[in-house]
Design a protein around this motif. Structure first.
Motif, short mmCIF file in Angstrom:
data_model
loop_
_atom_site.label_atom_id
_atom_site.label_comp_id
_atom_site.label_asym_id
_atom_site.label_seq_id
_atom_site.Cartn_x
_atom_site.Cartn_y
_atom_site.Cartn_z
N GLU A 200 -5.63 -4.73 6.75
CA GLU A 200 -5.00 -3.42 6.87
C GLU A 200 -5.46 -2.46 5.77
O GLU A 200 -4.92 -1.36 5.64
N GLY A 201 -6.38 -2.90 4.91
CA GLY A 201 -6.90 -2.04 3.86
C GLY A 201 -6.06 -2.05 2.60
O GLY A 201 -6.24 -1.19 1.74
N VAL A 202 -5.17 -3.00 2.47
CA VAL A 202 -4.32 -3.08 1.28
C VAL A 202 -5.01 -3.94 0.23
O VAL A 202 -5.49 -5.04 0.54
N VAL A 203 -5.08 -3.42 -1.00
CA VAL A 203 -5.72 -4.16 -2.09
C VAL A 203 -4.67 -5.03 -2.76
O VAL A 203 -3.69 -4.53 -3.32
N LEU A 204 -4.86 -6.33 -2.70
CA LEU A 204 -3.91 -7.28 -3.29
C LEU A 204 -4.64 -8.17 -4.28
O LEU A 204 -5.87 -8.13 -4.38
N HIS A 205 -3.88 -8.94 -5.02
CA HIS A 205 -4.51 -9.85 -5.97
C HIS A 205 -3.77 -11.17 -5.99
O HIS A 205 -2.60 -11.26 -5.61
N ASN A 206 -4.48 -12.18 -6.47
CA ASN A 206 -3.93 -13.52 -6.53
C ASN A 206 -3.52 -13.81 -7.97
O ASN A 206 -4.36 -13.90 -8.86
N LYS A 207 -2.23 -13.95 -8.19
CA LYS A 207 -1.75 -14.17 -9.56
C LYS A 207 -2.11 -15.56 -10.09
O LYS A 207 -2.10 -15.78 -11.29
N ASP A 208 -2.41 -16.47 -9.20
CA ASP A 208 -2.82 -17.80 -9.66
C ASP A 208 -4.22 -17.76 -10.28
O ASP A 208 -4.58 -18.61 -11.07
N THR A 209 -4.99 -16.75 -9.89
CA THR A 209 -6.35 -16.62 -10.41
C THR A 209 -6.41 -15.66 -11.58
O THR A 209 -7.23 -15.85 -12.49
N CYS A 210 -5.55 -14.66 -11.59
CA CYS A 210 -5.56 -13.63 -12.64
C CYS A 210 -5.40 -14.26 -14.02
O CYS A 210 -4.58 -15.16 -14.22
N ILE A 211 -6.19 -13.76 -14.96
CA ILE A 211 -6.11 -14.27 -16.33
C ILE A 211 -5.48 -13.24 -17.27
O ILE A 211 -5.41 -13.45 -18.47
N GLY A 212 -5.06 -12.11 -16.71
CA GLY A 212 -4.37 -11.11 -17.53
C GLY A 212 -5.25 -10.44 -18.56
O GLY A 212 -4.77 -10.01 -19.61
N CYS A 213 -6.52 -10.27 -18.26
CA CYS A 213 -7.45 -9.71 -19.25
C CYS A 213 -7.24 -8.21 -19.43
O CYS A 213 -7.53 -7.67 -20.50
N MET B 16 -7.42 -0.79 14.37
CA MET B 16 -6.86 -1.47 13.20
C MET B 16 -6.31 -0.43 12.22
O MET B 16 -6.93 0.57 11.93
N ALA B 17 -5.14 -0.70 11.74
CA ALA B 17 -4.48 0.23 10.81
C ALA B 17 -5.14 0.16 9.43
O ALA B 17 -5.53 -0.91 8.98
N ARG B 18 -5.28 1.33 8.82
CA ARG B 18 -5.76 1.39 7.43
C ARG B 18 -4.65 2.05 6.62
O ARG B 18 -4.45 3.26 6.70
N MET B 19 -3.94 1.24 5.87
CA MET B 19 -2.76 1.73 5.18
C MET B 19 -3.12 2.62 3.99
O MET B 19 -3.99 2.27 3.20
N LYS B 20 -2.42 3.75 3.90
CA LYS B 20 -2.68 4.69 2.81
C LYS B 20 -1.38 5.37 2.38
O LYS B 20 -0.42 5.45 3.15
N PHE B 21 -1.41 5.86 1.14
CA PHE B 21 -0.31 6.64 0.60
C PHE B 21 -0.72 8.11 0.54
O PHE B 21 -1.87 8.43 0.22
N VAL B 22 0.24 8.98 0.79
CA VAL B 22 0.05 10.41 0.54
C VAL B 22 1.29 10.90 -0.18
O VAL B 22 2.41 10.60 0.26
N GLY C 42 1.66 4.60 5.39
CA GLY C 42 1.43 4.04 6.73
C GLY C 42 -0.04 4.14 7.10
O GLY C 42 -0.90 4.30 6.22
N ASP C 43 -0.29 4.04 8.37
CA ASP C 43 -1.66 4.13 8.85
C ASP C 43 -2.26 5.48 8.45
O ASP C 43 -1.62 6.53 8.62
N GLY C 44 -3.46 5.46 7.88
CA GLY C 44 -4.07 6.67 7.34
C GLY C 44 -4.15 7.81 8.33
O GLY C 44 -3.89 8.96 8.00
N ASP C 45 -4.47 7.50 9.57
CA ASP C 45 -4.57 8.54 10.59
C ASP C 45 -3.21 9.20 10.84
O ASP C 45 -3.12 10.42 10.99
N VAL C 46 -2.17 8.40 10.86
CA VAL C 46 -0.84 8.92 11.18
C VAL C 46 -0.30 9.76 10.02
O VAL C 46 0.20 10.88 10.25
N VAL C 47 -0.40 9.24 8.79
CA VAL C 47 0.15 10.02 7.67
C VAL C 47 -0.66 11.29 7.45
O VAL C 47 -0.11 12.33 7.08
#
Lengths: 214, 76
Positions: free
Chosen positions: A77-90, A1-7, A163-168
């Motif tokens: 894939e290890g990406v942190v996302l959020h639900n704007k319908d739930t977010c209260i903008g605190c 399974m891919a674990r997406m990361k930035f470098v 991309g995938d953490g191992d590859v990058v």
């Protein structure tokens, strides 16, 4: 399974801001919101370094920990996302994030703070993939289209890797070996908890050997 | 007898606290939506992989990363 990361390779970043432009164009980001920014340290001084900064999709994300309404989630894939319908903008996530990733659109006459917006690793949100609702709230879902984040793919010097953490990590390792320097990955240790990269050198512990001393 | 009954009542009252519902605003995290390998269902996607096939998507992502971001593959 891919674990997406930035470098971001500080040895290569030339502060051209093409990553910022690509992001804003790809997702039609409103004025005043910057999901990605280029930060330059020691600007104007010989040896200055620039890095491209956005949400790093941390392994143990502080934003997820502090959100009072649990609007964050992590994909397979290890990406942190959020639900704007739930977010209260605190704004709690904004204080918790070490990278300044959460952004808040300011609209209306009184600058009312809206729902949080941040880098999605070009993977949209909880809406149906490729739907108009997903694009309007989170931007384009490039991962579901078999593509990688626009910022990295548009990077002129390939300083920004995604991309995938191992590859990058493998690509970056090859570079470091070839050029013989620049092994520090800024933000990597903070985001992914690595003890090998992005961390200051271990402090020398005072020697306990007292041989030869009177 | 009355002592036993009163003891049973006291025990029941003490157990009442166990039924207190959770005061968390939400339980668990939000829906994660569909996984990325499901694709968009559109034909306008990158070629080289099959939508809905996780192994195909994963290998294409790795190949695309090497193809597009590792210039050592091109020059060496």
């Amino acid at each position: 399974m891919a674990r997406m990361k930035f470098v971001c390779d500080a040895e290569r970043c030339i502060e051209c801001n093409s990553c910022v432009t690509a992001c804003k164009n790809e997702h039609e980001i409103p004025w005043g919101v910057n999901r990605r920014r280029v930060v330059t340290l020691n600007d104007g001084v010989p040896g200055e370094k620039s890095i491209s900064v956005a949400c790093m999709h941390c392994s143990d994300a502080p934003c997820m920990a502090v959100c009072p309404v649990n609007c964050f989630y992590r994909t397979e894939e290890g990406v942190v996302l959020h639900n704007k319908d739930t977010c209260i903008g605190c704004g709690y996530c904004s204080y918790a994030c070490p990278f300044g990733a959460p952004q808040f659109p300011s609209e209306g006459a009184f600058g009312v703070r809206g729902k949080m917006d941040k880098c999605t690793f070009c993977s949209g949100g909880p809406e149906e993939h490729g739907s108009a609702a997903e694009f309007e709230k989170y931007g384009r879902n490039r991962l579901a289209e078999g593509k990688l984040p626009a910022c990295a793919e548009m990077c002129s010097t390939k300083a920004l890797l995604a991309g995938d953490g191992d590859v990058v990590a493998d690509i970056f390792r090859t570079r470091v070996v070839q050029r013989g320097k620049g092994a520090e990955v800024w933000g990597w240790g903070t985001a992914y908890g690595s003890q090998q990269a992005g961390q200051p050198p271990a402090q020398q512990t005072p020697s306990t050997d007292t041989k030869g001393k009177s | 007898m009355s002592t036993r009954i009163s003891a049973a009542v006291v025990c029941l009252l003490m157990l009442a606290a166990c039924s207190e519902p959770s005061q968390e605003m939400r339980t668990g995290h939000d829906s994660q939506g569909e996984p990325e390998y499901k694709g968009t269902g559109s034909e306008f996607v990158a070629p080289g992989w099959k939508q809905g096939d996780q192994a195909s998507w994963t290998s294409e992502m790795k190949a695309r990363t090497q193809r597009g971001q590792n210039e050592y593959n091109k020059i060496n």
